[in-house]
Motif scaffolding. Structure first.
Motif, PDB file in Angstrom:
ATOM      1  N   GLN A 187      35.107 -24.101  -8.375  1.00 30.47           N
ATOM      2  CA  GLN A 187      35.742 -25.364  -7.995  1.00 30.47           C
ATOM      3  C   GLN A 187      34.713 -26.489  -7.883  1.00 30.47           C
ATOM      4  O   GLN A 187      34.958 -27.612  -8.341  1.00 30.47           O
ATOM      5  CB  GLN A 187      36.481 -25.187  -6.674  1.00 30.47           C
ATOM      6  CG  GLN A 187      37.726 -24.338  -6.774  1.00 30.47           C
ATOM      7  CD  GLN A 187      38.285 -23.965  -5.416  1.00 30.47           C
ATOM      8  OE1 GLN A 187      37.795 -24.401  -4.380  1.00 30.47           O
ATOM      9  NE2 GLN A 187      39.322 -23.134  -5.406  1.00 30.47           N
ATOM     10  N   TRP A 188      33.555 -26.179  -7.298  1.00 28.25           N
ATOM     11  CA  TRP A 188      32.543 -27.221  -7.140  1.00 28.25           C
ATOM     12  C   TRP A 188      31.866 -27.564  -8.455  1.00 28.25           C
ATOM     13  O   TRP A 188      31.521 -28.724  -8.702  1.00 28.25           O
ATOM     14  CB  TRP A 188      31.533 -26.811  -6.070  1.00 28.25           C
ATOM     15  CG  TRP A 188      32.038 -27.213  -4.720  1.00 28.25           C
ATOM     16  CD1 TRP A 188      32.806 -26.483  -3.869  1.00 28.25           C
ATOM     17  CD2 TRP A 188      31.867 -28.493  -4.113  1.00 28.25           C
ATOM     18  NE1 TRP A 188      33.117 -27.226  -2.761  1.00 28.25           N
ATOM     19  CE2 TRP A 188      32.554 -28.448  -2.878  1.00 28.25           C
ATOM     20  CE3 TRP A 188      31.198 -29.657  -4.474  1.00 28.25           C
ATOM     21  CZ2 TRP A 188      32.595 -29.545  -2.004  1.00 28.25           C
ATOM     22  CZ3 TRP A 188      31.231 -30.740  -3.614  1.00 28.25           C
ATOM     23  CH2 TRP A 188      31.926 -30.679  -2.401  1.00 28.25           C
ATOM     24  N   ARG A 202      33.162 -33.174 -13.589  1.00 28.75           N
ATOM     25  CA  ARG A 202      33.981 -34.370 -13.749  1.00 28.75           C
ATOM     26  C   ARG A 202      33.236 -35.618 -13.273  1.00 28.75           C
ATOM     27  O   ARG A 202      33.232 -36.663 -13.947  1.00 28.75           O
ATOM     28  CB  ARG A 202      35.286 -34.186 -12.968  1.00 28.75           C
ATOM     29  CG  ARG A 202      36.173 -35.423 -12.933  1.00 28.75           C
ATOM     30  CD  ARG A 202      37.551 -35.095 -12.376  1.00 28.75           C
ATOM     31  NE  ARG A 202      37.517 -34.305 -11.159  1.00 28.75           N
ATOM     32  CZ  ARG A 202      37.273 -34.797  -9.951  1.00 28.75           C
ATOM     33  NH1 ARG A 202      37.007 -36.104  -9.795  1.00 28.75           N
ATOM     34  NH2 ARG A 202      37.288 -34.010  -8.884  1.00 28.75           N
ATOM     35  N   ILE A 203      32.566 -35.513 -12.138  1.00 27.44           N
ATOM     36  CA  ILE A 203      31.838 -36.660 -11.585  1.00 27.44           C
ATOM     37  C   ILE A 203      30.650 -37.032 -12.466  1.00 27.44           C
ATOM     38  O   ILE A 203      30.421 -38.214 -12.746  1.00 27.44           O
ATOM     39  CB  ILE A 203      31.398 -36.353 -10.142  1.00 27.44           C
ATOM     40  CG1 ILE A 203      32.624 -36.374  -9.215  1.00 27.44           C
ATOM     41  CG2 ILE A 203      30.347 -37.345  -9.657  1.00 27.44           C
ATOM     42  CD1 ILE A 203      32.363 -35.875  -7.823  1.00 27.44           C
ATOM     43  N   GLU A 244      36.225 -39.277  -3.841  1.00 23.41           N
ATOM     44  CA  GLU A 244      36.986 -38.049  -3.644  1.00 23.41           C
ATOM     45  C   GLU A 244      37.555 -38.076  -2.225  1.00 23.41           C
ATOM     46  O   GLU A 244      36.794 -38.054  -1.252  1.00 23.41           O
ATOM     47  CB  GLU A 244      36.089 -36.825  -3.834  1.00 23.41           C
ATOM     48  CG  GLU A 244      35.395 -36.763  -5.176  1.00 23.41           C
ATOM     49  CD  GLU A 244      36.311 -36.256  -6.270  1.00 23.41           C
ATOM     50  OE1 GLU A 244      36.787 -35.108  -6.181  1.00 23.41           O
ATOM     51  OE2 GLU A 244      36.566 -37.022  -7.223  1.00 23.41           O
ATOM     52  N   ASP A 279      33.417 -27.503 -11.318  1.00 24.14           N
ATOM     53  CA  ASP A 279      34.417 -28.335 -11.996  1.00 24.14           C
ATOM     54  C   ASP A 279      34.379 -29.764 -11.454  1.00 24.14           C
ATOM     55  O   ASP A 279      34.437 -30.739 -12.214  1.00 24.14           O
ATOM     56  CB  ASP A 279      35.816 -27.759 -11.797  1.00 24.14           C
ATOM     57  CG  ASP A 279      36.044 -26.474 -12.572  1.00 24.14           C
ATOM     58  OD1 ASP A 279      35.223 -26.155 -13.452  1.00 24.14           O
ATOM     59  OD2 ASP A 279      37.043 -25.785 -12.271  1.00 24.14           O
ATOM     60  N   ARG A 280      34.301 -29.888 -10.139  1.00 21.51           N
ATOM     61  CA  ARG A 280      34.291 -31.220  -9.525  1.00 21.51           C
ATOM     62  C   ARG A 280      33.044 -31.999  -9.942  1.00 21.51           C
ATOM     63  O   ARG A 280      33.127 -33.168 -10.325  1.00 21.51           O
ATOM     64  CB  ARG A 280      34.359 -31.100  -8.004  1.00 21.51           C
ATOM     65  CG  ARG A 280      34.567 -32.451  -7.304  1.00 21.51           C
ATOM     66  CD  ARG A 280      34.288 -32.374  -5.817  1.00 21.51           C
ATOM     67  NE  ARG A 280      35.158 -31.522  -5.056  1.00 21.51           N
ATOM     68  CZ  ARG A 280      36.145 -31.938  -4.262  1.00 21.51           C
ATOM     69  NH1 ARG A 280      36.412 -33.237  -4.159  1.00 21.51           N
ATOM     70  NH2 ARG A 280      36.857 -31.080  -3.555  1.00 21.51           N
TER      71      ARG A 280
END
Length: 267
Positions: A245-246, A252-253, A195, A248-249
């Motif tokens: 937001q975190w 994904r990871i 990222e 979601d991140r």
């Protein structure tokens, strides 16, 4: 109950107190099992406010601000079972070995906790029996069931950390915490460092040890499960938008990590 913890310890949690364990998405099918030791900041009614002004009970000394919102959203995003602890770490810290000085802290950072000073042995035991043990018993039960059913299980313990500690700014946005597991943390570090906008801590701002931690050593390492702790800086998850937001991140990871682990037949 008096602030020093004397009195009828059998009534630590009364009928108006919520159970210590919160579970979300208990039927989740993800291999990731999420825990949150410092999810909540409740104090049993019998302990009052532990002698602290209200402002102290919203600080990091009482819980991990922001992590509850991240944990709830991430659990739903990746279809993972979440087990969390509702009571303040000032009552009893569910990520400390019982009997350690920081288990029921007399001082947290520079703040004296009046309700923990001179606490009697039976009062400390009552806190352990009412809050600490049910939480860890539930984690153990869930892992036992998953292993018995042949469900792949990867333990992820979620936390948040202060942007500044002892006057020193912390540059990391997120950190991985680990000790003996050499499988999951390198993968997590790889994907986090991919990222471009993140400063990633490798066992920063904390590292896991048997002396300072409980959840990962007992439920992860002792069982041979892949495991990691995650610490997110609190100013980044101070509001629902940041928490979303975190989540979601991380969703994904963790999706990338699961794909990689399955390709390597590690799940």
């Amino acid at each position: 109950m008096a602030l020093d913890g004397t009195g009828d310890t059998s009534l630590l949690l009364g009928s108006e107190d919520v159970p210590p364990v919160f579970e979300g998405n208990s039927a989740g099918r993800s291999p990731f099992l999420l825990t949150s030791d410092h999810y909540g900041r409740r104090i049993p009614r019998s302990l009052g406010d532990l002698g602290l002004p209200a402002g102290e009970l919203t600080r990091h000394i009482a819980w991990d601000p922001g992590i509850a919102g991240v944990a709830d959203a991430l659990s739903k995003d990746i279809d993972a079972h979440l087990i969390a602890q509702r009571y303040s770490r000032l009552v009893i810290d569910c990520n400390r070995p019982p009997g350690a000085p920081s288990s029921i802290p007399r001082i947290s950072e520079a703040t004296v906790i009046p309700g923990n000073e001179g606490i009697a042995r039976d009062a400390a035991q009552a806190r352990r029996e009412a809050i600490f043990e049910p939480y860890h018993r539930r984690i153990a039960e869930v892992i036992d069931r998953r292993l018995c059913d042949g469900v792949p299980t990867v333990l992820v313990s979620l936390h948040s950390f202060t942007p500044v500690y002892a006057g020193i700014a912390r540059p990391w946005h997120i950190g991985t915490l680990y000790h003996r597991d050499s499988r999951l943390p390198p993968l997590l570090l790889k994907w986090l460092r991919a990222e471009p906008d993140l400063v990633v801590g490798d066992n920063e701002p904390y590292a896991v040890s048997d002396e300072t931690d409980y959840t990962i050593p007992v439920h992860g390492e002792a069982r041979g499960l892949m495991n990691t702790g995650i610490e997110i800086r609190q100013d980044l998850i101070a509001d629902p938008a940041g928490q979303r937001q975190w989540a979601d991140r991380l969703a994904r990871i963790f999706g990338e990590i699961e794909t990689e682990l399955r390709a390597q037949r590690m799940l």
